[in-house]
Design a protein around this motif. Structure first.
Motif, mmCIF file in Angstrom:
data_model
loop_
_atom_site.group_PDB
_atom_site.id
_atom_site.type_symbol
_atom_site.label_atom_id
_atom_site.label_comp_id
_atom_site.label_asym_id
_atom_site.label_seq_id
_atom_site.Cartn_x
_atom_site.Cartn_y
_atom_site.Cartn_z
ATOM 1 N N TRP A 1 0.833 -1.199 0.000
ATOM 2 C CA TRP A 1 0.000 0.000 0.000
ATOM 3 C C TRP A 1 0.870 1.252 0.000
ATOM 4 C CZ3 TRP A 1 -5.225 0.890 -0.327
ATOM 5 C CH2 TRP A 1 -5.662 2.169 0.016
ATOM 6 N N VAL A 2 1.888 1.266 0.858
ATOM 7 C CA VAL A 2 2.790 2.421 0.922
ATOM 8 C C VAL A 2 3.483 2.634 -0.415
ATOM 9 C CG1 VAL A 2 4.893 3.334 1.982
ATOM 10 C CG2 VAL A 2 3.159 2.225 3.411
ATOM 11 N N VAL A 3 3.997 1.551 -0.999
ATOM 12 C CA VAL A 3 4.690 1.650 -2.288
ATOM 13 C C VAL A 3 3.732 2.150 -3.367
ATOM 14 C CG1 VAL A 3 5.849 0.342 -4.109
ATOM 15 C CG2 VAL A 3 6.400 -0.105 -1.710
ATOM 16 N N GLY A 4 2.497 1.634 -3.349
ATOM 17 C CA GLY A 4 1.522 2.049 -4.346
ATOM 18 C C GLY A 4 1.152 3.517 -4.226
ATOM 19 N N VAL A 5 0.929 3.979 -2.999
ATOM 20 C CA VAL A 5 0.563 5.377 -2.795
ATOM 21 C C VAL A 5 1.709 6.303 -3.180
ATOM 22 C CG1 VAL A 5 -0.019 7.114 -1.052
ATOM 23 C CG2 VAL A 5 -1.161 4.895 -1.031
ATOM 24 N N MET A 6 2.921 5.970 -2.755
ATOM 25 C CA MET A 6 4.063 6.814 -3.084
ATOM 26 C C MET A 6 4.343 6.820 -4.584
ATOM 27 S SD MET A 6 5.296 8.422 -0.439
ATOM 28 C CE MET A 6 3.553 8.753 -0.143
ATOM 29 N N GLY B 1 2.028 6.485 -6.855
ATOM 30 C CA GLY B 1 0.982 7.339 -7.396
ATOM 31 C C GLY B 1 1.288 8.810 -7.212
ATOM 32 N N VAL B 2 1.804 9.161 -6.037
ATOM 33 C CA VAL B 2 2.191 10.553 -5.778
ATOM 34 C C VAL B 2 3.273 10.993 -6.758
ATOM 35 C CG1 VAL B 2 3.362 12.080 -4.128
ATOM 36 C CG2 VAL B 2 1.538 10.552 -3.352
ATOM 37 N N PHE B 3 4.254 10.135 -6.978
ATOM 38 C CA PHE B 3 5.347 10.469 -7.891
ATOM 39 C C PHE B 3 4.840 10.661 -9.317
ATOM 40 C CE2 PHE B 3 8.617 9.039 -10.917
ATOM 41 C CZ PHE B 3 9.612 9.963 -10.644
ATOM 42 N N ILE B 4 4.005 9.741 -9.779
ATOM 43 C CA ILE B 4 3.482 9.836 -11.146
ATOM 44 C C ILE B 4 2.631 11.091 -11.321
ATOM 45 C CG2 ILE B 4 1.917 8.748 -12.817
ATOM 46 C CD1 ILE B 4 2.853 6.038 -11.691
ATOM 47 N N CYS B 5 1.758 11.364 -10.371
ATOM 48 C CA CYS B 5 0.910 12.552 -10.457
ATOM 49 C C CYS B 5 1.730 13.834 -10.392
ATOM 50 C CB CYS B 5 -0.130 12.537 -9.328
ATOM 51 S SG CYS B 5 -1.403 11.273 -9.513
#
Length: 218
Positions: free
Chosen positions: A68-73, A75-79
């Motif tokens: 979850w942490v890896v996925g959220v981070m 996503g933040v990076f891509i956005c």
């Protein structure tokens, strides 16, 4: 024509030939919003699963939470990257610059090199399970990247760079406050920086004459 207006136009022309001046304040604010939303989502996940940042630092999170942490981070990076390129591209169109002209190439390369090395270093930290140093390392390398690239764009970006570096150093010694330092650096400082850049440069580029030149380049 007013001599001051003439000097202002000459100065802007000289700056455009030596620096990449199409960075968008809206892009900076977008990065800050992405970071704040990402941290809010992680905070919600930690609270709802009765987890703590201490567990994360010690590598004691369940595998599902790590994903979850890896996925959220991610996503933040891509956005954040998408926001940066979108608003900067739009700003470049308005100012007649190209993202890939000589000045732009120098800026992006000087920014990308420290970020690439920092990304590899953070990957090594994850590989060795040193999660506690991820936030300090990301702040430090990002701050150094901004300082390194400030020679080719708005010099005001160096203040953001110094802010990131100082927060990175602080979080190295007060490791339990690292999440707040990361949130302040990537979230709040970006919004302040983006708002300042927009107010001092883009408003003038959109046709609002200030009569005082470009303060953010000095």
């Amino acid at each position: 024509m007013d001599p001051l207006d003439t000097l202002h136009e000459i100065r802007q022309l000289m700056e455009r030939t030596t620096r990449f001046t199409s960075l968008s304040g809206r892009a900076g604010m977008g990065v800050g919003v992405c970071a704040l939303v990402g941290m809010a989502v992680l905070g919600w996940h930690f609270r709802s699963h009765h987890l703590s940042y201490t567990q994360f630092m010690q590598g004691e999170l369940p595998a599902a939470s790590v994903r979850w942490v890896v996925g959220v981070m991610s996503g933040v990076f891509i956005c954040a990257v998408a926001s940066t390129f979108y608003f900067t591209f739009r700003n470049a169109q308005g100012t007649g610059q190209s993202l890939w002209q000589r000045q732009g190439q120098r800026f992006w390369l000087s920014l990308a090199l420290p970020l690439t090395i920092g990304g590899a270093f953070c990957g090594a930290l994850v590989y060795h399970g040193l999660f506690a140093l991820l936030a300090p390392a990301s702040l430090l390398f990002y701050g150094l990247a901004l300082l390194h690239s400030s020679r080719y764009t708005f010099r005001g970006i160096r203040y953001l760079g110094w802010g990131e570096v100082l927060l990175g150093l602080a979080s190295c010694f007060w490791i339990e406050q690292a999440p707040w330092c990361w949130t302040l650096g990537f979230g709040v400082l970006h919004i302040l920086y983006g708002g300042t850049l927009f107010y001092t440069t883009e408003r003038a580029q959109l046709g609002r004459e200030t009569g005082h030149g470009n303060l953010y380049l000095s």
